[in-house]
Design an enzyme around this catalytic site. Structure first.
Site, PDB file in Angstrom:
ATOM      1  N   THR A  38       0.711  27.185  67.675  1.00 26.79           N
ATOM      2  CA  THR A  38       0.400  28.545  67.272  1.00 26.79           C
ATOM      3  C   THR A  38       0.480  28.626  65.628  1.00 26.79           C
ATOM      4  OG1 THR A  38       1.270  29.325  69.192  1.00 26.79           O
ATOM      5  CG2 THR A  38       1.145  30.911  67.411  1.00 26.79           C
ATOM      6  N   SER A  76       1.149  22.953  72.388  1.00 25.91           N
ATOM      7  CA  SER A  76       2.381  22.293  72.883  1.00 25.91           C
ATOM      8  C   SER A  76       2.377  22.184  74.115  1.00 25.91           C
ATOM      9  CB  SER A  76       3.704  22.647  72.251  1.00 25.91           C
ATOM     10  OG  SER A  76       4.279  23.853  72.646  1.00 25.91           O
ATOM     11  N   THR A 110       5.504  26.405  70.225  1.00 28.85           N
ATOM     12  CA  THR A 110       6.686  26.763  70.472  1.00 28.85           C
ATOM     13  C   THR A 110       6.848  26.433  72.107  1.00 28.85           C
ATOM     14  OG1 THR A 110       5.997  29.054  71.025  1.00 28.85           O
ATOM     15  CG2 THR A 110       6.846  28.296  68.825  1.00 28.85           C
ATOM     16  N   ASP A 111       5.716  26.246  72.896  1.00 30.24           N
ATOM     17  CA  ASP A 111       5.757  26.227  74.353  1.00 30.24           C
ATOM     18  C   ASP A 111       6.839  25.151  74.874  1.00 30.24           C
ATOM     19  OD1 ASP A 111       4.500  28.248  74.849  1.00 30.24           O
ATOM     20  OD2 ASP A 111       2.573  27.341  75.375  1.00 30.24           O
TER      21      ASP A 111
END
Length: 345
Positions: A38, A76, A110-111
């Site tokens: 992101t 990610s 961030t996933d």
């Protein structure tokens, strides 16, 4: 297969040196490795390159000599264990070959940042800081948090007190251990929290402040290096639930996976059919790790349980227990030995 993934596997890593002002040679050298996510995203457009991320934060020039290379340009959710292996090998090679580098910053979605960070925490064989950062808002969003997080991460990587603490995750002005941090909110920028043990430190306008260190084994003290490892063992996560008939768990075992992590109820308790299936699968030689879906508190095992091939995850959540089991299986399939690894890492 994405272009970023192909370039990573082919080893086509781009190196760019950001222009520096006179006198910047006295600043620490920080290498930024961009992977996408992101922080680099622009809805409806291609992701930003690593160099574009750096150029968007001119304040970096007053903190460090920032070098940047691209590892990939993917979200990610597309990260795989093969990416983890390649990234760990790249960072280890870089730190071995370039003693003048003071630290590494990895920009990441961030996933799955938690998994990548914990994998690096266990596999980087150097005491210099490796810091992961990202953002919850895209690069074109109003009040995008990416630039501030990138600046903060570089400040941490450049700080002389950041070394020897394992891999760090830095967002929202907080410094977390890769082992302890969890993503806790789907939308808010303060999503990364070390709820049970607390952050390692903070970053304020006047500098970087550390207040604790991680006590578990990491980096140079952790498991042996990945030298010669080309693939990681296959380890799925199977969730338990009320009324579970254990068909999914048995199906994975029949496929010959190397080990299984069960997302159990509180304390590692499981439904009746899952309990029977776990005992059978472990007795046939496939290690099973019991982790909990409850956010805090340890899953406590026993010596007898470990001898039977059933391992307690302690305070690791299922997705991090999977990372550790994959690495532990490179060295042992014995339940007692794997339990000792979980107790110390």
């Amino acid at each position: 297969m994405t272009q970023g993934f192909r370039s990573a596997f082919a080893g086509l890593l781009t190196f760019l040196l950001v222009s520096l002002p006179v006198g910047a040679q006295e600043l620490p050298v920080i290498r930024v490795i961009a992977t996408g996510g992101t922080i680099a995203s622009r809805p409806g457009d291609d992701q930003l390159t690593g160099s574009a991320l750096i150029e968007a934060v001119p304040q970096l020039a007053g903190v460090a000599q920032v070098e940047v290379e691209e590892f990939s340009r993917i979200g990610s959710s597309g990260m795989t264990p093969n990416h983890w292996l390649l990234l760990a090998k790249r960072i280890n090679e870089l730190l071995d070959a370039e003693p003048d580098i003071s630290g590494i910053v990895v920009t990441h979605g961030t996933d799955t940042m938690e998994e990548t960070a914990y994998f690096l925490h266990l596999t980087i064989k150097d005491l210099r800081p490796v810091v992961l950062t990202g953002s919850m808002r895209s690069a074109t969003a109003i009040s995008a948090d990416g630039p501030a997080n990138l600046l903060t991460a570089v400040r941490v990587a450049a700080d002389p007190n950041a070394g020897g603490r394992g891999v760090l995750v830095v967002l929202n002005d907080e410094i977390h251990s890769a082992r302890d941090v969890r993503k806790t909110d789907n939308n808010r920028i303060d999503t990364f929290v070390s709820a049970e043990w607390g952050a390692l430190g903070v970053v304020d306008s006047d500098g970087v402040t550390f207040r604790r260190s991680s006590e578990t084994l990491h980096t140079v003290q952790a498991l042996p290096s990945l030298a010669g490892v080309e693939a990681l063992p296959v380890v799925p996560i199977v969730a338990d639930f009320a009324g579970n008939d254990a068909m999914v768990l048995r199906s994975w075992a029949q496929q010959g996976v190397s080990g299984i992590v069960v997302q159990a109820f509180g304390g590692g308790r499981t439904s009746p059919e899952m309990r029977r299936a776990i005992s059978e699968i472990a007795s046939e030689g496939t290690p099973v790790v019991l982790a909990s879906r409850v956010p805090e508190g340890r899953v406590i095992g026993s010596e007898q349980q470990a001898e039977a091939g059933i391992v307690a995850a302690g305070d690791l959540p299922p997705h991090k227990a999977r990372v550790l089991l994959m690495l532990a299986l490179l060295h042992s399939r014995d339940g007692t030995e794997i339990q000792a690894i979980f107790a110390t890492h």
